[in-house]
Design a protein around this motif. Structure first.
Motif, short mmCIF file in Angstrom:
data_model
loop_
_atom_site.label_atom_id
_atom_site.label_comp_id
_atom_site.label_asym_id
_atom_site.label_seq_id
_atom_site.Cartn_x
_atom_site.Cartn_y
_atom_site.Cartn_z
N ASN A 1 39.97 28.72 40.28
CA ASN A 1 39.11 29.26 39.24
C ASN A 1 38.25 28.18 38.59
N GLY A 2 38.49 26.93 38.92
CA GLY A 2 37.67 25.84 38.41
C GLY A 2 36.61 25.37 39.38
N ALA A 3 36.40 26.12 40.48
CA ALA A 3 35.51 25.64 41.54
C ALA A 3 34.39 26.57 41.98
N PRO A 4 34.21 27.78 41.40
CA PRO A 4 33.26 28.71 42.01
C PRO A 4 31.82 28.24 42.02
N VAL A 5 31.38 27.52 41.00
CA VAL A 5 29.98 27.07 40.98
C VAL A 5 29.75 26.03 42.08
N ASP B 1 40.62 35.93 37.48
CA ASP B 1 40.20 34.61 37.01
C ASP B 1 38.83 34.29 37.58
N ASN B 2 38.32 33.10 37.24
CA ASN B 2 36.93 32.79 37.56
C ASN B 2 36.67 32.57 39.05
N ALA B 3 37.72 32.57 39.86
CA ALA B 3 37.51 32.47 41.30
C ALA B 3 36.69 33.64 41.82
N LEU B 4 36.70 34.79 41.13
CA LEU B 4 35.97 35.95 41.62
C LEU B 4 34.47 35.72 41.68
N THR B 5 33.94 34.79 40.89
CA THR B 5 32.49 34.59 40.83
C THR B 5 31.91 34.26 42.19
N TYR B 6 32.64 33.52 42.99
CA TYR B 6 32.16 33.14 44.32
C TYR B 6 31.94 34.37 45.19
N SER B 7 32.94 35.22 45.33
CA SER B 7 32.81 36.37 46.22
C SER B 7 31.89 37.44 45.65
#
Length: 307
Positions: free
Chosen positions: A156-160, A115-121
């Motif tokens: 997944n709604g918080a990486p940015v 999910d979009n949580a990966l964008t952070y790491s």
């Protein structure tokens, strides 16, 4: 009930038609490659139930349905760095380190989510690779996404939002494909307050793709630092991305997504890219969402080769 996977005929092998996805594992630490593939199967903090941790393996399998030929493209070396075992929660540090290793050995890292949580790491790992060390201060972020991903907390709604708090300058953040009725006034205001450039979904019908991409690269790369591209497949129309829990009718076409990724990957400042928000366990019978993801991988590699 018959297992559908067991009834699928094996792929036909033709020595004159090399298949994508059959690249070696990156085992020797001294090896450098053009493109590195890494799986970052985040899923535990998703705002909706998801089987997104199954998606990296599904994309790898789908890649073998396609070839590596595209006219004028000299295919680069590609290696697979495997998967991060547990990228959520306490495992985020492992994910950052694994992406950093891959990015130090590859000209472009493609992370398969998750999910979009990966964008952070993934972004932090790529931005801290190489001799220059941590470059979050001059880095840029380009998202292809229907959503702002500026929520509080870890999900997944918080990486940015998390990347902004880690030092990313909102003025070097561009969000492509933001959709009506998929966000709120509060998060729209948060994006604008941070200085984020918003390119709404409608612009993809009214403007040339190369103009949109040129604007995004100029903004994200304005400080000369590395750019991370987050490809949230739920920006696409639900007809082509049914495995994305939040995809909506009227999103981007498969062509628009593929072409945008290829144009972005041509720029040398783009050092990392992730593919997010696909739950392979909920795909259509024909596997259309996962197959689109595989083609996004190939478009990114082709774009890299065209630099």
């Amino acid at each position: 009930m018959t297992d559908a996977a067991s009834t699928v005929a094996p792929l036909f092998d033709d020595p004159h038609w090399p298949r994508a996805g059959r690249w070696p594992s990156a085992l020797r630490a001294s090896e450098s490659v053009g493109v590195g593939i890494i799986g970052v199967p985040t899923w535990r903090t998703s705002l909706s139930a998801t089987g997104a941790h199954a998606t990296p393996a599904a994309i790898r399998a789908a890649l073998q349905r396609y070839g590596t030929f595209a006219p004028g493209v000299d295919w680069p070396s590609v290696a697979d760095f495997g998967d991060v075992t547990e990228p959520d929660g306490d495992g985020e540090a492992e994910a950052v380190a694994a992406v950093r290793t891959a990015a130090s050995r590859a000209g472009l890292v493609i992370a398969l989510g998750g999910d979009n949580a990966l964008t952070y790491s993934v972004a932090l790992g790529a931005w801290s690779a190489g001799e220059a060390g941590d470059r979050v201060g001059d880095a840029g972020l380009i998202t292809i996404d229907a959503h702002h991903d500026l929520r509080d907390g870890i999900s997944n709604g918080a990486p940015v939002r998390r990347l902004l708090e880690a030092g990313l300058d909102g003025r070097r953040t561009v969000q492509l494909g933001i959709a009506d009725f998929a966000n709120s006034a509060f998060y729209d205001g948060r994006a604008r307050e941070a200085g984020i450039t918003i390119v709404p979904r409608g612009d993809f019908e009214e403007r040339r793709l190369d103009d949109i991409v040129a604007q995004a690269l100029a903004t994200g790369g304005s400080a000369g630092g590395p750019i991370h591209v987050d490809v949230d497949v739920d920006a696409c129309d639900r007809s082509v991305a049914p495995a994305c829990p939040a995809s909506v009718p009227g999103g981007l076409s498969a062509y628009q997504l593929r072409r945008t990724v290829r144009l972005l990957a041509r720029d040398e400042r783009v050092t990392s890219l992730d593919i997010a928000e696909v739950d392979a366990t909920r795909d259509a019978v024909d596997g259309r969402t996962v197959r689109l993801c595989a083609l996004v991988v190939l478009e990114a590699i082709a774009g890299f080769a065209e630099r």
